[in-house]
Design a protein around this motif. Structure first.
Motif, short mmCIF file in Angstrom:
data_model
loop_
_atom_site.label_atom_id
_atom_site.label_comp_id
_atom_site.label_asym_id
_atom_site.label_seq_id
_atom_site.Cartn_x
_atom_site.Cartn_y
_atom_site.Cartn_z
N TYR A 1 41.77 11.12 6.03
CA TYR A 1 42.03 11.01 7.45
C TYR A 1 41.20 9.92 8.09
O TYR A 1 40.11 9.60 7.64
N ASN B 1 46.67 10.56 8.77
CA ASN B 1 46.47 10.74 7.34
C ASN B 1 46.89 9.45 6.64
O ASN B 1 47.94 8.88 6.95
N ALA C 1 53.06 18.72 12.74
CA ALA C 1 51.75 18.59 12.08
C ALA C 1 51.91 18.64 10.56
O ALA C 1 51.25 17.89 9.83
N TRP C 2 52.78 19.51 10.08
CA TRP C 2 53.04 19.61 8.65
C TRP C 2 53.69 18.32 8.14
O TRP C 2 53.33 17.80 7.09
N LEU D 1 47.31 20.94 12.48
CA LEU D 1 47.90 22.20 12.05
C LEU D 1 46.98 23.37 12.40
O LEU D 1 47.45 24.41 12.90
N SER D 2 45.68 23.20 12.21
CA SER D 2 44.72 24.26 12.55
C SER D 2 44.69 24.52 14.05
O SER D 2 44.72 25.67 14.48
N ARG E 1 51.25 15.66 7.75
CA ARG E 1 50.16 16.04 6.83
C ARG E 1 48.81 16.06 7.56
O ARG E 1 47.78 15.66 7.03
N ASN E 2 48.84 16.54 8.78
CA ASN E 2 47.66 16.56 9.64
C ASN E 2 47.12 17.99 9.70
O ASN E 2 47.53 18.78 10.56
N THR E 3 46.20 18.32 8.79
CA THR E 3 45.70 19.69 8.73
C THR E 3 44.83 20.05 9.94
O THR E 3 44.78 21.21 10.33
#
Length: 148
Positions: A4, A66, A119-120, A128-129, A123-125
Motif C-alpha cells: 500500500y 494498493n 474496497a474488495w 474494507l476494515s 484490494r484495499n483492506t
C-alpha cells in the motif's frame, strides 16, 4: 501493508461521490417525511464508531492505493452497480414520501454493501476494515431506530 501507498484512487473517489449524490440532492429538495433526520444511536459511542467508520472508509478509499492491480472480476463490479442502483431507488421512494423500517434499513444496507464491494475490488483492506465498522454500526443503528 507493504503493497500500500498514499496516492489517489479515482475509482475510490467516484464511489464516495456516487453515494453522496442523494445527500447533495437533500440540500435542494426536502422529502415530505424526513424520518432519517433523527437516525442516531441513543448511546454516543455507537455514533462515534459509525463516524470513524464513515470518514475512515471515505478517506482510505480515496488516498490509500494498493500496488497490486484491482480485481477484474466482472461479477463484483455488477454486484456493486446493482447495490448502488438499489440505494438510489430507495432514495427515490424516500423523496416521494414513502418510508418504512425495511426501506430505511435498506438505505443503510445497500451503500454499505457497495463500499464493501468497491474496497474488495480495489484490494484495499484498510478501507474494507473501516467499511465493516461503518456497515455494522450504521445498519444496527438504523435497524434499531426503525425496525425494533
Amino acid at each position: 501493508m507493504k503493497n500500500y501507498r498514499i496516492g489517489f484512487s479515482p475509482l475510490g473517489l467516484l464511489a464516495v461521490c456516487l453515494v453522496m449524490v442523494p445527500n447533495l440532492l437533500f440540500l435542494f429538495v426536502t422529502p415530505p417525511i424526513d424520518a432519517l433526520n433523527h437516525n442516531e444511536a441513543s448511546f454516543w459511542l455507537w455514533n462515534l464508531f459509525e463516524n470513524i467508520g464513515r470518514f475512515g472508509l471515505m478517506t482510505s478509499l480515496c488516498i490509500i492505493v494498493n500496488k497490486i492491480p484491482m480485481r477484474k472480476n466482472q461479477m463484483l463490479a455488477i454486484s456493486a452497480v446493482i447495490s448502488l442502483l438499489s440505494y438510489f431507488v430507495l432514495w427515490g421512494f424516500y423523496f416521494n414520501g414513502i418510508a418504512n423500517g425495511v426501506m430505511l434499513t435498506g438505505m443503510a444496507v445497500f451503500p454499505s454493501l457497495f463500499f464493501l464491494l468497491i474496497a474488495w475490488k480495489l484490494r484495499n483492506t484498510l478501507a474494507l476494515s473501516f467499511t465493516l465498522l461503518f456497515a455494522l454500526t450504521h445498519i444496527l443503528i438504523t435497524a434499531s431506530n426503525f425496525l425494533f
